[in-house]
Write an enzyme that holds these catalytic residues in place. Structure first.
Site, PDB file in Angstrom:
ATOM      1  CG  HIS A 590      38.564  45.714  37.255  1.00 17.35           C
ATOM      2  ND1 HIS A 590      37.780  44.699  37.771  1.00 17.35           N
ATOM      3  CD2 HIS A 590      39.774  45.627  37.884  1.00 17.35           C
ATOM      4  CE1 HIS A 590      38.483  44.036  38.663  1.00 17.35           C
ATOM      5  NE2 HIS A 590      39.683  44.579  38.759  1.00 17.35           N
ATOM      6  CD  GLU A 593      35.062  45.285  35.525  1.00 18.06           C
ATOM      7  OE1 GLU A 593      34.680  45.913  36.539  1.00 18.06           O
ATOM      8  OE2 GLU A 593      35.660  44.197  35.593  1.00 18.06           O
ATOM      9  CG  HIS A 687      33.542  45.364  39.870  1.00 10.83           C
ATOM     10  ND1 HIS A 687      34.841  45.076  39.533  1.00 10.83           N
ATOM     11  CD2 HIS A 687      33.586  45.893  41.117  1.00 10.83           C
ATOM     12  CE1 HIS A 687      35.644  45.417  40.534  1.00 10.83           C
ATOM     13  NE2 HIS A 687      34.902  45.910  41.511  1.00 10.83           N
ATOM     14  CD  GLU A 772      31.131  41.584  38.954  1.00  6.94           C
ATOM     15  OE1 GLU A 772      31.173  42.076  37.810  1.00  6.94           O
ATOM     16  OE2 GLU A 772      32.152  41.292  39.607  1.00  6.94           O
TER      17      GLU A 772
END
Length: 907
Positions: A590, A593, A687, A772
């Site tokens: 992504h 990010e 991420h 994350e």
């Protein structure tokens, strides 16, 4: 209506009238006409012709994607803070909306859980013919090369063009097999690079805290640069004083506009001032030597010139060219101003009712072919046509206030979140307000202490090349803009949200860059990899950089292999070299990010360092790393998608080589490793997370998923290896930014096509994770109350590596050789692991029996994250064994409710 507004305006600060003001604001908002965004089209300003049909976005209906990033997130519970409590009456409509969102989200999450045991337990075969997997042998050169092949030979390196992949499958040509793992530039390296100024990782853990200290208390809105400027003296990178800042900056040599965004190629100008990037760099380096580790402006320029963008960018952003040095101290989260949302909503209403001071002048737009900015005017000047830049339109609302609109992802109409742009022409000590008016998500960490990032060119020229958190009076709320029904195919138009913040710039006529988060471009990555390759000792470190494939936009997707060279040319040592197990790490699927890239940067730098833990890891594993899975998206300023306008982390089930080449070949490489019996011990995809704090993992568990869904079908005989929890529990003890309480191990139907689930299900990798990292910061542990800087993110990347080592030391397959090497390397300096190593070597049979003791029934497993019950078996033993190498970390405070954590009590 205007009378009601005027009366309310006079009473706005009267707290005794808050209930009345709240009701009045609701009435006024309902009367405010809904408006379309001031854009010619909802589609991206950039278009790229791609093969195949592009799936158009469906009509805007609330879905799970509206509330979360890669994982199963809920809104931050920081909304219970005192400031927000005081505002609830004035913001009741927004709170009702968020309550509805949360209820809808929990319903979706529970309903989305995969309860089909066959789908959870089956392992489908490869999605391509087995003979096609043989092409990936070229990417595992370490498994076939002889020791002589590992010795660099002058003249054997291929040029950049010769390393490009030519066929329609984006697979390397036969010539790429000739490329040796070590470049000729490494021959002059000499001796192993020593990290003289770096504390070993285990020493950092042993100290019980990070080396990053909290900055001194700052009043809300205070300029972080103020302390450096208050004396009238500048401090350069070496700590020396620059006696007259303004005189230094006013020298004719410092053409701030030309240097702030230099051209990649020479411009034909009669000016004697430097315009070409080479001239800019040479002039800068002559007067201001640059000392930023793992960065080189000249090399960055060369990489940027080779980078292909949709808009054919001709300029480079100064922060990316010159580099970033982390600030000396971590910045605290911004204290939310009481009543700020009420004030901002009221100001929006005032625009409609009292427009006398409204300018409404477009000063920048990607949709207009001609320049809109008059350099002689008093308005700010904006620019975003550089790598990773994103600003579509800027409208001057008042003298010091601007509405901003960010660009949708290429070939898409959605995902407006990431921004990165240049602004100039400002006055110092004047608060400027920026309103990003086309945000999509219903809530944001900007409501809970997060600030945007700012980079000042003048500060960089004074020796402080640093991205800092900046901005005050920050608020994120629903506005009156709606997408028209015509755009959504007749469906009800979606609403938009405003991010508003004020910035006080440090210098007059400066050039500054503002970004959603710390930028990390594709060209920066390619520069970093080249410098890393040249920094290692080729006699000790095997570092091979190659190309996984070509992207749709014509850019190379890098693949990096890191391990240790064999101890000697003997057959036994070469065989040990080849038989090392694999670890696979990916990142940046992504594009928005960017925090994932900073974590990856920390991982890469640590793995090639001289740290004892890094040496052990290299000697016992082969690391396959794809540091940027979506280069095109990063280059073109996308937030989530590829050039086809699709989320690549939803393409892992059936990727196609000509449509999603990076996913297709990443999956093919993993399939190849699995086919030869070399599946990775751990797969992890890095991420970033926009709505939760801290760092945490998402994994996969059949039993936890069925338990959460209250399904007992087939669970009585189901056996599951619970070691998927070991790594997150280790990280919870080691990494100050990590928290186990936010981890989840549920498998959702909507996540069936993500990397985490596909690698777990199809390749059988039980430790398949998404890691994350919050855009904001931490609400627990040593970093509680601090926003993440790049130092903390890079540290997390190093801590992840340490976690992999301890995971191996805990495993039943841990070799005696590794235990011996660990004792040898760590004994003198890192006695913190001595006790653990002794116990591990003397009780391996006990550990084996514990790990094999899988409970037969679901009810026998305690899934609570902080329990020390004997039901948890080997995990309570794990906690005790690694206690000596962990710092005391507060547990259980301000726990955020996440999926599987808090929706249901543990059995």
């Amino acid at each position: 209506m205007e009378t009601l507004f005027s009366t309310t305006q006079n009473c706005l600060d009267d707290k005794s009238l808050e209930p009345v003001i709240s009701i009045v604001l609701q009435i006024l908002r309902q009367c405010y006409p809904k408006s379309p965004l001031p854009l010619v089209t909802a589609s991206s300003a950039y278009a790229f012709p791609v093969p195949g049909s592009v799936t158009s976005d469906p009509p805007c209906v609330l879905t799970e994607e509206d509330f979360e990033d890669d994982g199963d997130e809920e809104v931050d519970k920081d909304s219970d803070s005192e400031d927000v409590k005081e505002e609830r009456l004035a913001e009741r409509d927004a709170q009702y909306m968020m309550a509805a969102v949360t209820d809808f989200q929990v319903f979706i999450l529970d309903d989305d859980l995969e309860t089909d045991v066959n789908k959870l337990t089956s392992k489908p075969g490869p999605d391509r013919p087995e003979e096609e997997l043989r092409q990936y042998e070229a990417m595992c050169f370490e498994l076939s090369c002889s020791f002589e092949d590992l010795e660099s030979k002058p003249g054997d390196d291929l040029s950049f063009e010769e390393t490009q992949y030519a066929n329609h499958h984006h697979i390397p040509t036969a010539a790429s097999l000739k490329r040796h793992c070590l470049s000729k530039d490494q021959l002059s390296w000499g001796q192993e690079r020593e990290d003289t100024g770096r504390t070993s990782l285990l020493s950092t853990v042993k100290m019980g805290r990070s080396s990053v200290h909290l900055a001194s208390g700052k009043a809300p809105g205070m300029n972080p640069y103020q302390n450096a400027q208050s004396s009238g003296l500048g401090i350069d990178s070496s700590g020396s004083e620059i006696p007259d800042i303004q005189a230094f900056l006013n020298e004719d040599a410092w053409d701030i506009d030309a240097m702030s965004c230099p051209r990649m190629s020479a411009s034909f100008s009669n000016s004697t001032r430097p315009r070409d990037a080479t001239e800019v760099i040479n002039k800068l380096l002559q007067t201001h030597p640059q000392h930023i580790p793992f960065h080189d402006p000249c090399l960055y320029m060369a990489k940027a010139r080779r980078t292909r963008s949709v808009a054919d960018f001709k300029m480079m952003a100064f922060p990316d060219l010159w580099g970033h040095r982390p600030p000396p101290s971590a910045q605290p989260m911004l204290e939310r101003k009481c009543g700020i949302q009420r004030i901002k909503i009221f100001e929006d209403i005032r625009r409609l009712l009292q427009p006398s001071d409204i300018i409404n002048k477009v000063v920048f737009s990607l949709d207009e072919p001609w320049p809109l900015q008059d350099t002689a005017s008093d308005c700010l000047r904006f620019f975003s046509k550089f790598e990773s830049g994103n600003l579509r339109k800027a409208i001057q609302v008042r003298e010091f206030e601007y509405d901003l609109l960010v660009n949708a992802d290429v070939n898409n109409t959605q995902h407006q979140q990431w921004f990165y742009f240049r602004v100039s022409g400002m006055r110092a000590a004047v608060p400027y307000r920026f309103n990003v008016i086309n945000c999509e998500k219903p809530n944001s960490q900007f409501n809970y202490g997060m600030q945007p990032t700012l980079y000042s060119v003048k500060e960089a020229l004074l020796g402080r090349p640093t991205w800092i958190r900046m901005g005050h009076e920050i608020c994120y709320y629903k506005n009156h803009y709606h997408q028209s029904a015509a755009v959504t195919g007749g469906a009800s138009g979606k609403c938009y949200y405003t991010l508003t913040f004020a910035v006080t710039f440090p210098h007059d006529e400066d050039v500054c860059y503002l970004a959603y988060h710390y930028p990390y471009t594709y060209s920066a990555l390619m520069t970093h990899l080249d410098i890393l390759e040249k920094s290692v000792n080729p006699k000790q470190v095997y570092f091979r950089q190659e190309v996984l494939c070509q992207t749709l936009g014509g850019n190379s997707c890098p693949l990096v292999t890191i391990t240790a060279m064999p101890e000697s040319k003997s057959a036994d040592h070469v065989e040990q070299f080849r038989q090392r197990p694999y670890q696979v790490i990916t990142a940046r699927v992504h594009p928005g990010e960017s925090n994932a890239s900073w974590v990856m940067k920390g991982t890469l730098e640590f793995l090639v360092s001289s740290d004892p833990v890094a040496r052990l890891l290299r000697e016992n594993f082969i690391f396959k790393i794809i540091p940027m899975l979506n280069p095109d998206g990063v280059i073109n300023g996308n937030h989530r998608c590829s050039l086809r306008g699709e989320d690549l982390n939803r393409q892992w089930l059936s990727p196609r080589a000509h449509l999603q080449p990076t996913i297709y070949h990443a999956k093919g490489l993993l399939y190849y490793l699995s086919s030869i019996g070399r599946s990775p011990v751990v797969f992890c995809d890095f991420h970033g997370h926009s709505q939760k704090k801290n760092v945490f993992l998402y994994g996969c568990s059949i039993k936890e998923t069925l338990w959460q869904a209250e399904s007992t079908v087939g669970t009585s005989t189901l056996v599951e290896d619970v070691s998927y929890r070991t790594l997150p529990k280790i990280l919870d003890k080691l990494a100050p930014a990590f928290t186990m309480s936010s981890c989840s191990f549920l498998v959702e139907k909507s996540r069936a096509s993500t990397a985490r689930v596909v690698v777990w299900r199809e390749m059988g990798v039980s430790r398949s994770y998404t890691m994350e990292s919050s855009y904001c910061g931490c609400n627990q542990g040593p970093y509680q109350g601090l926003q993440f800087g790049t130092s903390e993110l890079e540290e997390m990347g190093a801590m992840f590596c340490l976690g992999l080592l301890i995971l191996e030391l805990k495993s039943v397959s841990c070799s005696h050789h590794l235990l011996t090497r660990a004792a040898t390397l760590l004994n003198a300096e890192e006695e913190v692991l001595d006790h653990y190593l002794q116990r591990c070597s003397s009780s391996s049979s006990s550990i084996t029996s514990e790990l094999d003791d899988e409970p037969a029934c679901l009810e026998e497993i305690d899934y609570s994250t902080d329990s020390s019950s004997d039901q948890e078996g080997s995990f309570s033993e794990l906690d005790r064994q690694i206690q000596e190498c962990a710092f005391n970390k507060e547990e259980g405070d301000e726990e955020e409710e996440g999926p599987g954590q808090g929706r249901k009590a543990s059995p």
